[in-house]
Design an enzyme around this catalytic site. Structure first.
Site: not given
Lengths: 167, 504
Positions: B292, B116, B235, B200
């Site tokens: 995917r 990430k 989430h 973040e």
């Protein structure tokens, strides 16, 4: 026949009387209804009251009965008064100073933070369980002494499985 | 075209891929763990190979066993579905080394998007806006704390190798930081074998909106519009729709363009999704790429008419995209509700078990992608999904009306709990109906233990009668040792009468 139903924390005394085949009078509180009842599947019932049509699928979940309709499901317990008294007595007997910590979810034990003989404070972390893709710390519900540890790190646990006993 | 495809997955997505294979005249090969011998995907497939014990690490994540099954079955391609091996570059490479076609993106693209932190750097340099955050990975709690000070709380602490809602924590203030760093690092190590973190900035009232992409191996790439996925718990998405009620046509075009640019930066091929966070001021930021097929792909299929799984197979077989960007349109509105075996009243905790009664909705505009049947077990070992109920309507209002109706027609009972009542609640919530929500909507608005409108009057009488009749029937069958047949129109009362006689 008389019954006691508990629904949303409220008790209802219900009286059901057979009027004819498939036809009943139901009384509770100030209410009296006449109903036509048909069993339409193993747990499926069609009820018509004053030309209103209700379609239910009824299932058991432990002590509770779950009545599902298209709007949502209603959970209640039903007992005839004699049996209810017996159950209430049984419940009282279970209460003692012993607290069993059971897994709330199916998961995997990441770490056991206590050993038999340890003294724990209330709210102290005692075990870490991975479930729902997250690690969750299970805390001691009260202060006491750990008398039994039934699980080890790495082990899978099922919902309701006994993990630790505190006295 | 392929002759045989091995599906390295289970549940509804395996069934979905088997259906695409059957429509293309391709033989399907299922793999199954010991817990899944009687699962729907095994029953639906043309061939089935056992791959090990119930835990996924020993079966659906067992490279040797799955490649062995592919070899014995003479499969010529492998479709990974979502989850499990779908975003593991090493497995994709093993498939290719074994001389099989990998139905998915190039392993290199999986790898670059899978890290990430690297993906954030790559996107920044490709001119794709990313959520403000740490430029690289952070190792220690002190490093995280120091960086948090520079951008200010609240922040999100995330695993560099994470994704799909795993390995992340919201941190409100400095005092919660230490425990968040510890748990995320620990989850990251155990789930991804990589404890590196990044940080973040937390965006206020964030929406999760993603763009579906399709790219072929000949350099053609299109976006297949957006999906709104802001209704989440833990989430993780539970309801998705397309279009998003939040974005304008101009923003849609802009997000599509940026998503295409992002995919081109990794030479992407196959179906993929760029996830964006959108703030209250309509700024959008790259969140991650899912390399995917997505769980929620049916809503895109319903509004565009594109069969995404079929497209994946055709692209892997070397076909060119049969359409250009200008050929694609969004028609009407689609909504999907993920029906899970979980208990909304207990924080949506998984509550799997055996299904006894099961009736799926049908009728106008309804699609249901299920991985189970009446009598099947939802195993404790995997994602407790029962089905994905999706509807199509001419506009959002009709789609919501249809979903409400379809949810009413959905009957499931047995030794499990479901989130059906949550979805029924959602489809009547005024805020949801207005399209006014963000990713914290469920946490803020949903209070399952506060009793709503309790049944009363005739409805309550009917509930009492049905509950008592059912209980008497159950007692009767246990007590007398005979299971009453599911005789339609049987007299419930005669049953009760007999029981009373027995008791006396």
């Amino acid at each position: 026949m008389r019954y006691l139903a508990t629904l949303g924390g409220q008790e209802h005394e219900i009286e059901i009387e057979e009027l004819a085949a498939d036809s009943f009078a139901i009384r509770f509180g100030e209410n009296r209804f006449e109903a036509d009842l048909r069993r339409v599947g193993p747990g499926s019932f069609s009820v018509i009251i004053n030309n209103r049509s209700f379609d239910f699928d009824v299932a058991r979940d432990g002590e509770e009965t779950v009545v599902a309709s298209r709007i949502g499901s209603t959970r209640l317990t039903v007992a005839d008064p004699a049996r209810r008294t017996a159950r209430a007595a049984g419940k009282r007997r279970e209460v003692s100073g012993r607290v069993e910590i059971k897994s709330a979810l199916p998961g995997r034990i990441v770490n056991v933070l206590v050993a038999p003989g340890d003294e724990v404070k209330a709210e102290q972390g005692i075990i870490i369980v991975e479930a729902m893709k997250m690690e969750n710390e299970v805390k001691a519900p009260k202060a006491g002494k750990v008398v039994e540890v039934k699980v080890v790190a790495g082990q899978a646990v099922e919902k309701g499985q006994l993990m630790i006993v505190i006295e | 075209m392929f002759k045989r495809i091995l599906i390295a997955n289970r549940g509804e997505i395996a069934v979905r891929i088997i259906r695409a294979c059957r429509e293309l005249g391709i033989e399907s090969i299922a793999v199954y763990s010991d817990a899944d011998r009687a699962a729907l995907h095994v029953r639906e497939a043309d061939h089935a190979y056992p791959v090990g014990p119930a835990p996924a690490a020993q079966s659906y994540l067992n490279t040797a066993k799955i490649l062995e099954a592919a070899k014995s079955s003479r499969a010529d391609a492998v479709h990974p579905g979502y989850g499990f091996f779908s975003e593991r570059a090493a497995f994709a490479r093993s498939v290719q080394r074994a001389g099989l076609t990998w139905i998915g993106p190039p392993p290199d693209a999986i790898e670059r998007m899978g890290d990430k932190v690297e993906a954030r750097k790559l996107m920044s340099s490709a001119g794709v806006p990313v959520v403000p955050g740490s430029p690289g990975t952070l190792e220690t709690e002190a490093e995280v704390a120091a960086f948090a000070k520079t951008i200010g709380f609240p922040i999100m602490v995330k695993a560099a190798a994470g994704g799909g809602g795993k390995g992340l924590r919201f941190v409100e203030n400095a005092k919660d930081l230490a425990s968040a760093v510890r748990t995320v690092a620990s989850e990251a190590r155990s789930s991804f074998g990589d404890g590196r973190l990044y940080v973040e900035k937390f965006l206020k009232q964030p929406r999760h909106i993603e763009v579906q992409l399709l790219a072929d191996a000949h350099g053609n790439i299109v976006h297949v519009f957006e999906r709104e996925c802001s209704i989440q718990r833990r989430h993780q998405k539970v309801v998705e729709e397309s279009p998003s009620p939040f974005i304008t046509a101009k923003m849609r075009a802009e997000m599509g363009k940026v998503a295409v640019r992002a995919a081109k930066a990794v030479n992407y091929v196959s179906a993929g999704t760029i996830e964006f966070l959108v703030d209250a001021q309509h700024n959008f930021y790259f969140l991650e790429m899912n390399t995917r097929i997505q769980v929620e792909h049916p809503v895109t299929e319903l509004v565009t008419g594109v069969d995404l799984v079929r497209a994946q197979i055709e692209i892997a077989a070397g076909a060119k995209l049969p359409f250009k960007q200008k050929d694609l349109t969004q028609r009407g509105w689609a909504i999907e509700c993920r029906i899970y075996a979980e208990d909304p009243a207990a924080g949506f905790a998984p509550a799997p078990g055996k299904i006894e009664t099961l009736r799926f909705p049908d009728g106008p505009g309804v699609r249901n992608d299920a991985g189970v049947y009446a009598g099947a077990e939802v195993p404790v070992f995997y994602d407790p999904m029962i089905s994905k109920l999706a509807v199509w309507g001419a506009d959002r209002e009709q789609a919501v009306d249809r979903m409400r109706r379809a949810l009413g027609d959905f009957v499931i009972s047995g030794d499990l709990r479901t989130n059906l009542d949550f979805h029924r609640w959602l489809m009547t919530n005024p805020r949801f109906l207005k399209g006014d929500f963000d990713t914290y909507f469920i946490d803020r608005e949903y209070h399952p233990n506060e009793n709503g409108a309790a049944p009363h009057g005739a409805e309550l009488a009917a509930i009492f009668l049905a509950a008592i009749a059912a209980q008497k029937n159950a007692n009767h069958s246990n007590g007398a040792g005979t299971q009453p047949a599911a005789a339609p129109n049987a007299s419930a009362w005669r049953m009760i009468g007999r029981l009373d006689t027995l008791r006396r």
